[in-house]
Design an enzyme around this catalytic site. Structure first.
Site, mmCIF file in Angstrom:
data_model
loop_
_atom_site.group_PDB
_atom_site.id
_atom_site.type_symbol
_atom_site.label_atom_id
_atom_site.label_comp_id
_atom_site.label_asym_id
_atom_site.label_seq_id
_atom_site.Cartn_x
_atom_site.Cartn_y
_atom_site.Cartn_z
ATOM 1 N N GLY A 213 0.855 -1.184 0.000
ATOM 2 C CA GLY A 213 0.000 0.000 0.000
ATOM 3 C C GLY A 213 0.892 1.237 0.000
ATOM 4 O O GLY A 213 2.087 1.146 -0.260
ATOM 5 N N ILE A 214 0.311 2.404 0.300
ATOM 6 C CA ILE A 214 1.173 3.579 0.409
ATOM 7 C C ILE A 214 1.272 3.985 1.871
ATOM 8 O O ILE A 214 0.576 3.448 2.722
ATOM 9 C CB ILE A 214 0.661 4.784 -0.405
ATOM 10 C CG1 ILE A 214 -0.744 5.166 0.031
ATOM 11 C CG2 ILE A 214 0.755 4.535 -1.866
ATOM 12 C CD1 ILE A 214 -1.006 6.625 -0.236
ATOM 13 N N GLY A 215 2.144 4.967 2.154
ATOM 14 C CA GLY A 215 2.264 5.447 3.521
ATOM 15 C C GLY A 215 3.637 5.187 4.075
ATOM 16 O O GLY A 215 4.521 4.720 3.377
ATOM 17 N N GLU A 236 -2.168 -3.261 -6.130
ATOM 18 C CA GLU A 236 -3.404 -2.502 -6.358
ATOM 19 C C GLU A 236 -3.037 -1.081 -6.783
ATOM 20 O O GLU A 236 -3.658 -0.494 -7.647
ATOM 21 C CB GLU A 236 -4.145 -2.513 -5.028
ATOM 22 C CG GLU A 236 -5.286 -1.615 -4.899
ATOM 23 C CD GLU A 236 -5.997 -1.895 -3.582
ATOM 24 O OE1 GLU A 236 -6.098 -3.084 -3.189
ATOM 25 O OE2 GLU A 236 -6.468 -0.945 -2.955
ATOM 26 N N GLY A 334 -8.397 -3.364 -1.069
ATOM 27 C CA GLY A 334 -8.008 -4.687 -1.568
ATOM 28 C C GLY A 334 -7.247 -5.510 -0.543
ATOM 29 O O GLY A 334 -6.578 -6.479 -0.906
HETATM 30 N N1 COA Z 1 -8.310 3.323 19.189
HETATM 31 C C1 COA Z 1 -8.337 4.624 18.875
HETATM 32 N N2 COA Z 1 -7.644 5.163 17.852
HETATM 33 C C2 COA Z 1 -6.884 4.348 17.124
HETATM 34 C C3 COA Z 1 -6.799 2.968 17.389
HETATM 35 C C4 COA Z 1 -7.551 2.460 18.500
HETATM 36 N N3 COA Z 1 -7.511 1.189 18.824
HETATM 37 N N4 COA Z 1 -5.954 2.428 16.492
HETATM 38 C C5 COA Z 1 -5.552 3.410 15.669
HETATM 39 N N5 COA Z 1 -6.095 4.571 16.058
HETATM 40 C C6 COA Z 1 -5.907 5.880 15.442
HETATM 41 C C7 COA Z 1 -4.440 6.263 15.316
HETATM 42 O O1 COA Z 1 -3.948 6.799 16.562
HETATM 43 C C8 COA Z 1 -4.494 7.307 14.221
HETATM 44 O O2 COA Z 1 -5.028 8.515 14.703
HETATM 45 P P1 COA Z 1 -4.238 9.904 14.503
HETATM 46 O O3 COA Z 1 -4.185 10.068 12.998
HETATM 47 O O4 COA Z 1 -5.114 10.900 15.168
HETATM 48 O O5 COA Z 1 -2.902 9.689 15.114
HETATM 49 C C9 COA Z 1 -5.567 6.734 13.307
HETATM 50 O O6 COA Z 1 -6.340 5.820 14.087
HETATM 51 C C10 COA Z 1 -4.997 5.995 12.081
HETATM 52 O O7 COA Z 1 -3.984 5.149 12.504
HETATM 53 P P2 COA Z 1 -2.596 5.040 11.684
HETATM 54 O O8 COA Z 1 -1.781 3.986 12.339
HETATM 55 O O9 COA Z 1 -1.983 6.385 11.502
HETATM 56 O O10 COA Z 1 -3.110 4.470 10.327
HETATM 57 P P3 COA Z 1 -2.914 5.000 8.850
HETATM 58 O O11 COA Z 1 -3.386 6.380 8.681
HETATM 59 O O12 COA Z 1 -1.538 4.660 8.421
HETATM 60 O O13 COA Z 1 -3.951 4.071 8.103
HETATM 61 C C11 COA Z 1 -5.225 2.046 7.804
HETATM 62 C C12 COA Z 1 -3.946 2.691 8.301
HETATM 63 C C13 COA Z 1 -5.203 0.642 8.341
HETATM 64 C C14 COA Z 1 -6.455 2.771 8.281
HETATM 65 C C15 COA Z 1 -5.193 2.025 6.263
HETATM 66 O O14 COA Z 1 -4.017 1.443 5.844
HETATM 67 C C16 COA Z 1 -6.367 1.254 5.672
HETATM 68 O O15 COA Z 1 -7.403 1.803 5.492
HETATM 69 N N6 COA Z 1 -6.191 -0.063 5.372
HETATM 70 C C17 COA Z 1 -7.240 -0.881 4.770
HETATM 71 C C18 COA Z 1 -7.207 -0.796 3.277
HETATM 72 C C19 COA Z 1 -6.034 -1.484 2.662
HETATM 73 O O16 COA Z 1 -5.147 -1.968 3.338
HETATM 74 N N7 COA Z 1 -6.019 -1.562 1.331
HETATM 75 C C20 COA Z 1 -5.051 -2.315 0.576
HETATM 76 C C21 COA Z 1 -3.827 -1.610 0.167
HETATM 77 S S1 COA Z 1 -3.979 -0.046 -0.593
#
Ligand code: COA
Length: 429
Positions: A213-215, A236, A334
């Site tokens: 993924g990205i990030g 993807e 995905g």
């Molecule tokens: N309770 C409360 N908050 C929580 C938490 C919990 N248990 N777990 C995570 N969070 C919060 C984090 O603190 C963060 O908040 P902030 O931005 O205010 O710091 C936020 O949720 C997002 O967490 P982060 O670890 O920064 O995730 P991210 O922005 O890197 O996104 C996903 C990660 C999982 C949401 C994202 O990758 C996704 O949507 N994945 C599913 C889709 C996918 O994987 N597609 C295939 C490839 S493209």
């Protein structure tokens, strides 16, 4: 009329182009770089004359003006993926969320929920009037094929890619409008992500095919792969980090067993570095999401390694990736497609990665049980590797007791004792 005459005949101003939208229509927009913001804005400006128009989207960069309270009688939103641009509108009830595996979207838009109108951006057509899908083949190919009305913005800033194409004669109206693309850099990463990247890189062998993924974590993984050889890409989406590894000679796609020699993706996200790399590049195949994400087709790549982010895991290995405490946060995208495809591939591995804590270190991301109402993205039967900054463990083929032990071993040290006590009181240890 030849295609150039048809082009001239269909050419409209932005304001005139959106007049083909009627009350009651379902209007699908492209995601990410494909989002035609000026056309969407002009459509929202027609709010006083339209009623019950649904705006359908995936990864949306916004603004989501169509889901504002002031235009609620005219427009409502519908999405498969929430972001910072539309999460508030979803929470306010003005956007409906639709869960579905990404690879199933093609049949869904072709057979079940076909948009009336599709709005897209593409680069100028070739000398035969054929258009490249630019940065988005994803669900766009299905929508072009099946929609009743097609609004095409010709934007020279979009790169010309290969893999999928359509005749410009499909367009109902055409808007000739050059606009700069939003650039999305991969993002810097810190020590936590660097450690995760190294654990994951240790599982990647020369000749493997990757999905990332990205990030920040995918970027850290890419940075840790610089000494590998002959890696391939079947994914993807990909971004700038992949270009750097290609330029360093690490990615050759030579050992891929499906689409050998080619980068395979369904959409792209990045900066000018990426746009220049993919432009007229015959080694990049941009193909629809059912061809990139169908788990069976993914598994045709031997040694397929998928790397995706998640948010919370319980001690059985049930994974939450797209919601927080039962509230929708993003979407499954995905993720499950690749978890299943990679696991099915000969020599394949699926890796899910998360920080060991959330909320500034105050809570553990590994929990004894998921909170009531949690939405599970990856089931305990599908899960394989889980990675945090404290290590990487393989849960496949492990008992509940072994899973709990392994997951506690990669939890943040401050929470390990508490997790052990909770696991004992639940009869897991
Ligand atoms: N309770 C409360 N908050 C929580 C938490 C919990 N248990 N777990 C995570 N969070 C919060 C984090 O603190 C963060 O908040 P902030 O931005 O205010 O710091 C936020 O949720 C997002 O967490 P982060 O670890 O920064 O995730 P991210 O922005 O890197 O996104 C996903 C990660 C999982 C949401 C994202 O990758 C996704 O949507 N994945 C599913 C889709 C996918 O994987 N597609 C295939 C490839 S493209």
């Amino acid at each position: 009329m030849n295609w150039r005459e048809k082009y001239q005949d269909k050419l409209r101003s932005v304001e005139d182009a959106v007049k083909i939208v009627e009350s009651g229509d379902k209007v699908m927009i492209q995601q990410a770089h494909g989002e035609a913001k000026t056309i969407l804005r002009a459509l929202v400006d027609r709010a006083p004359e339209l009623r019950d128009v649904t705006i359908m989207s995936h990864l949306h960069w916004g603004p989501a003006d169509y889901a504002g309270p002031d235009v609620a009688d005219s427009f409502k939103g519908w999405s498969c993926f929430l972001s910072n641009s539309n999460r508030k509108e979803y929470e306010a009830g003005r956007i409906d969320f639709q869960p579905m595996f990404f690879y199933e979207m093609v049949d869904f838009y072709k057979e079940i929920n076909t948009p009336d109108v599709f709005i897209m951006q593409v680069p100028p057509p070739d000398e035969n009037g054929m258009c490249s899908y630019g940065l988005n083949a994803d669900y766009s190919v299905a929508c072009v094929e099946k929609c009743k009305k097609l609004i095409v913005q010709i934007n020279p800033a979009i790169p010309f890619t290969y893999g999928s194409a359509f005749s410009l004669s499909k367009a109902t109206v055409i808007v000739d409008l050059e606009e700069p693309l939003v650039e999305v850099p991969g993002g810097d990463f810190g020590e936590t992500e660097r450690k995760m990247g190294e654990y994951i890189a240790a599982l990647v062998n020369d000749g493997d095919t990757l999905q990332l993924g990205i990030g920040s974590v995918p970027n850290a993984v890419l940075a840790a792969l610089k000494d590998k050889k002959d890696l391939g890409i079947h994914t993807e989406l990909f971004s700038d980090g992949v270009v750097d590894l290609y330029n360093a000679g690490v990615i050759t796609n030579a050992k891929k067993t499906h689409h050998t020699g080619k980068f395979v993706s369904n959409f792209l996200m990045g900066t000018k570095k990426l746009f220049d790399f993919v432009d007229h590049n015959p080694d990049v195949l941009l193909i629809p999401v059912d061809q990139t994400n169908d788990p069976y087709l993914i598994s045709l790549n031997d040694n397929m390694v998928s790397i995706n982010a998640c948010l919370q895991v319980d001690l059985l290995g049930q994974v939450v990736s797209d919601s927080i405490n039962g509230k929708q946060y993003s979407g499954p995208g995905g993720q499950v497609d690749f978890v299943r495809g990679a696991k099915r591939s000969n020599g394949g591995k699926s890796i899910l990665v998360m920080k060991s804590t959330a909320k500034k270190g105050t809570i553990s991301s590994i929990v004894p049980q998921l909170p009531q109402g949690s939405i599970i993205t990856v089931s305990r039967n599908d899960v394989q590797y889980i990675c945090t900054e404290y290590g990487i463990v393989n849960l496949f083929g492990k008992t509940n007791r072994e899973r709990a032990q392994l997951l506690i071993s990669i939890a943040h040290p401050d929470f390990r004792e508490e997790l052990t006590q909770q696991a004992k009181s639940l009869g897991m240890l």
